[in-house]
Design a protein around this motif. Structure first.
Motif, mmCIF file in Angstrom:
data_model
loop_
_atom_site.group_PDB
_atom_site.id
_atom_site.type_symbol
_atom_site.label_atom_id
_atom_site.label_comp_id
_atom_site.label_asym_id
_atom_site.label_seq_id
_atom_site.Cartn_x
_atom_site.Cartn_y
_atom_site.Cartn_z
ATOM 1 N N VAL A 79 58.419 59.591 55.166
ATOM 2 C CA VAL A 79 57.654 58.632 55.965
ATOM 3 C C VAL A 79 56.709 57.820 55.087
ATOM 4 C CG1 VAL A 79 57.810 59.951 58.109
ATOM 5 C CG2 VAL A 79 55.977 60.463 56.495
ATOM 6 N N GLU A 107 51.391 68.131 63.265
ATOM 7 C CA GLU A 107 51.612 66.956 64.105
ATOM 8 C C GLU A 107 53.087 66.862 64.534
ATOM 9 O OE1 GLU A 107 48.884 63.964 63.520
ATOM 10 O OE2 GLU A 107 50.349 62.336 63.545
ATOM 11 N N LEU A 140 58.217 55.413 61.717
ATOM 12 C CA LEU A 140 57.481 56.045 60.611
ATOM 13 C C LEU A 140 58.310 56.164 59.344
ATOM 14 C CD1 LEU A 140 55.800 59.090 62.451
ATOM 15 C CD2 LEU A 140 54.725 56.919 61.832
ATOM 16 N N GLU A 175 58.064 69.337 64.786
ATOM 17 C CA GLU A 175 56.712 69.542 64.273
ATOM 18 C C GLU A 175 56.734 69.490 62.745
ATOM 19 O OE1 GLU A 175 53.399 73.189 64.355
ATOM 20 O OE2 GLU A 175 55.528 73.601 64.529
ATOM 21 N N ILE A 176 55.807 68.742 62.152
ATOM 22 C CA ILE A 176 55.656 68.720 60.694
ATOM 23 C C ILE A 176 55.138 70.100 60.262
ATOM 24 C CG2 ILE A 176 54.371 67.660 58.773
ATOM 25 C CD1 ILE A 176 56.484 65.805 60.063
ATOM 26 N N HIS A 181 53.459 57.041 55.548
ATOM 27 C CA HIS A 181 52.067 57.488 55.414
ATOM 28 C C HIS A 181 51.974 59.004 55.525
ATOM 29 C CE1 HIS A 181 51.152 53.295 55.807
ATOM 30 N NE2 HIS A 181 51.770 53.248 56.976
ATOM 31 N N GLU A 182 50.809 59.525 55.149
ATOM 32 C CA GLU A 182 50.557 60.954 55.279
ATOM 33 C C GLU A 182 50.581 61.378 56.748
ATOM 34 O OE1 GLU A 182 47.175 61.467 52.509
ATOM 35 O OE2 GLU A 182 47.424 63.612 52.987
ATOM 36 N N ILE A 183 51.117 62.550 57.027
ATOM 37 C CA ILE A 183 51.082 63.121 58.376
ATOM 38 C C ILE A 183 50.529 64.539 58.250
ATOM 39 C CG2 ILE A 183 52.402 63.766 60.430
ATOM 40 C CD1 ILE A 183 54.559 61.843 59.647
ATOM 41 N N TYR A 214 58.120 65.489 54.181
ATOM 42 C CA TYR A 214 57.623 66.702 54.842
ATOM 43 C C TYR A 214 58.779 67.522 55.393
ATOM 44 C CZ TYR A 214 53.117 64.310 54.874
ATOM 45 O OH TYR A 214 51.977 63.660 54.497
ATOM 46 N N HIS A 259 55.955 59.746 51.613
ATOM 47 C CA HIS A 259 55.635 61.168 51.763
ATOM 48 C C HIS A 259 56.817 61.901 52.391
ATOM 49 C CE1 HIS A 259 51.199 60.786 51.051
ATOM 50 N NE2 HIS A 259 51.536 59.509 51.247
ATOM 51 N N VAL A 275 56.450 64.641 65.610
ATOM 52 C CA VAL A 275 57.107 63.338 65.471
ATOM 53 C C VAL A 275 58.430 63.410 66.229
ATOM 54 C CG1 VAL A 275 56.032 62.781 63.251
ATOM 55 C CG2 VAL A 275 58.238 63.974 63.286
ATOM 56 N N ASP A 288 56.680 57.959 65.683
ATOM 57 C CA ASP A 288 55.542 58.727 66.179
ATOM 58 C C ASP A 288 55.705 58.887 67.690
ATOM 59 O OD1 ASP A 288 54.632 56.398 67.385
ATOM 60 O OD2 ASP A 288 53.075 56.010 65.889
#
Lengths: 133, 421
Positions: B378, B386, B332, B400-401, B380-382, B306, B304, B388, B326
């Motif tokens: 990354v 959120e 991640l 921030e995502i 996985h989905e975030i 972002y 993924h 990081v 994280d």
């Protein structure tokens, strides 16, 4: 990019191969980065400064400079204790680009002011820059 | 190392030059990248983009070949009604390998009838031609690589139209019905519908760009490049600034636009901010088959990507030890792009741009310090919002995502509104 002969490298300063400059003012040594370094880095957007009271040996990393292009470490030209940091750089890091000699970074109380003699004079620094090319 | 026709101009004007895609290109000029970046937000900037490559496709089989190899469905792509691509319009999309990985991103221009132009990144002209020929089979298509035979200047920023009007032969005509992602004219004198400069230079004028701001890409013969560049600078006066690749990079990152082979590349083109380039219908099913489509449909483990924005200008240099963690310190993924958008800053929960209005909360005498921004890839989905940690093993920066980064961008604003700037 500036040509070497266009660089402003004052005669009354000493320099390091890592492109810092130092100047003795009474009992403290003022430290910044050279015109060559600021020209290479481009616009400086953030300066990470040490705390007053921190002690470092010559050659220790004491902070970082972030330009649009890179994040660069700052190395202390001589060992000593930080007595002042240029807090104006927090709000206006571009002061270093505008005038790298007025835009000083830290002042230190040197362990031994005589260590300044081990650094490069203008000609010695220029020789390093010519070798870099 | 290759040079564009503007190379002498760049060096004479003391640009800091650097290698990019096998070309020597300006990173910034002596005024500095902050002035260049903010100049594009507030007035206008020009970029030498002649290192980019254009490929011309001609013949009855063009559309079929593009439908087979390009991710956008050319029969369902324009506007909310997904109308077919027609002459005078262009679309953004991706050329994928069979593995679903990115060969390059591109803009496809429908010039007229059976003639299309495909614009790809520096050094990608030959690779695109090879790729197209591989899938051409018996389709009637003549493929011509215009790498280094075409010049390009991008003029970007709210004042672009008023400055351009000064050098156009018939600006009123050129600027009528000129929506985002459309174009007019041709860079040869044999064109039927022409856009001419006052000095007689024919141009292809495209309302596109790579900054997120209002503006144009000007395609022209390489021998006219230096003259047109100088004309724009003279006519633009204090409202125009020559810009290098560093400002282009920070502007596009703030606008959440990918850099090919950095933000999209040798991994499946999925789960990223640019999947609008894929031909999804309302049910999320592809409206056509294309090279790479099968691989994309069977890829549950694809990473993924972002966009992110930091809380200060601080950034992390990308290198062997850089990674995304994280907040507990678990690995991640990787940082793809990390730069500073110098026109923005956080005020409370919001990001405010120099271009934001008072109603948006922009204070008087707003002098932004800039925010780091870019892209992370990354496992996985975030969720958006959120936080990081970006690190190079030595320094850590919390980010921030985000769905978007720089607000109040002007790219899609009506031309008529921008003529008053």
């Amino acid at each position: 990019m500036k040509e070497l002969e266009e660089l402003n490298l004052p005669e009354d300063l000493v320099y390091t191969k890592d492109h810092e400059w130092a100047r003795l003012e009474g009992e403290v040594v003022v430290v910044g980065i050279s015109d060559y370094a600021q020209d290479q880095l481009g616009d400086i957007v953030f300066v990470e400064l040490p705390e007053v009271g921190d002690s470092f040996e010559a050659g220790d990393e004491f902070g970082t400079l972030e330009s649009v292009k890179a994040v660069s470490e700052l190395y202390l030209p001589i060992g000593g204790e930080i007595t002042a940091v240029n807090e104006e750089l927090d709000d206006a890091p571009e002061l270093i680009n505008q005038d790298p000699y007025d835009g000083w970074i830290v002042k230190i109380k040197p362990n031994d002011p005589g260590d300044l003699d081990k650094l490069l004079d203008r000609n010695g620094y220029m020789g390093i820059l010519k070798g870099d090319e | 190392m290759k040079k564009t026709p503007l190379y002498q101009w760049h060096t004479k004007n003391n640009a800091n030059m650097s290698e990019f895609g096998s070309y020597l290109m300006p990173l910034w000029y002596p005024q500095g990248v902050k002035k260049e970046h903010c100049g594009v937000i507030e007035s206008a900037g020009i970029f030498d983009t002649s290192h980019m490559a254009a490929v011309i496709l001609e013949g009855g089989g063009c559309r079929d070949l593009l439908q087979k190899t390009f991710t956008k469905d050319l029969d369902h792509c324009l506007g909310p009604k997904k109308n077919p691509l027609h002459s005078g319009r262009c679309v953004y999309g991706i050329f994928l390998k069979e593995s679903g990985q990115t060969l390059d991103d591109a803009i496809v221009y429908h010039v007229a009838g059976d003639r299309y132009m495909v614009v790809v990144n520096a050094g990608m002209g030959a690779a695109l031609c090879t790729h197209l020929k591989k899938y051409q089979e018996n389709l009637d298509v003549t493929i011509t690589d215009l790498t280094d035979d075409l010049g390009k200047i991008d003029i970007q920023g709210p004042s672009s139209a008023t400055i351009l009007a000064e050098i156009l032969e018939q600006p009123d005509q050129a600027f009528t019905k000129f929506v985002y992602f459309s174009f007019k004219g041709w860079f040869e004198t044999d064109a039927t519908e022409s856009v001419m400069l006052k000095d007689g230079t024919p141009i292809l004028l495209s309302r596109t760009g790579y900054t997120g701001e209002f503006g144009f890409e000007i395609f022209l013969r390489p021998d006219s490049l230096v003259d047109v560049w100088q004309m724009l600078l003279e006519r633009g006066g204090d409202s125009i600034v020559p810009c290098g690749l560093a400002a282009r990079d920070s502007l596009r990152a703030g606008a959440v636009l990918p850099l090919s082979h950095q933000d999209i590349g040798d991994w499946p083109f999925l789960n990223n901010p640019w999947i609008f380039a894929l031909p999804f219908d309302e049910q999320g099913i592809f409206t056509k088959e294309f090279i790479g489509s099968e691989a994309l449909q069977n890829n549950p483990s694809a990473p993924h990507t972002y966009a992110f924005a930091g809380f200060s200008p601080r950034k992390i240099p990308i290198g062997a030890n850089s990674s995304v963690l994280d907040t507990a310190g678990n690995h991640l993924g990787d940082i793809l792009t990390c730069t500073t958008d110098m026109a923005i800053e956080r005020l409370g929960d919001n990001i405010i741009s120099m271009a934001s209005s008072r109603q948006d909360g922009k204070p008087e005498n707003f002098k932004p310090k800039g925010l780091s921004c870019g892209f992370v890839k990354v496992k996985h989905e975030i969720p958006v919002g959120e936080r990081v940690i970006l690190t190079d093993g030595k320094h850590k920066v919390e980010v921030e995502i985000r769905k978007d980064v720089r607000p109040a961008r002007s790219a899609r604003k009506p031309l008529i509104e921008m003529m008053k700037k």
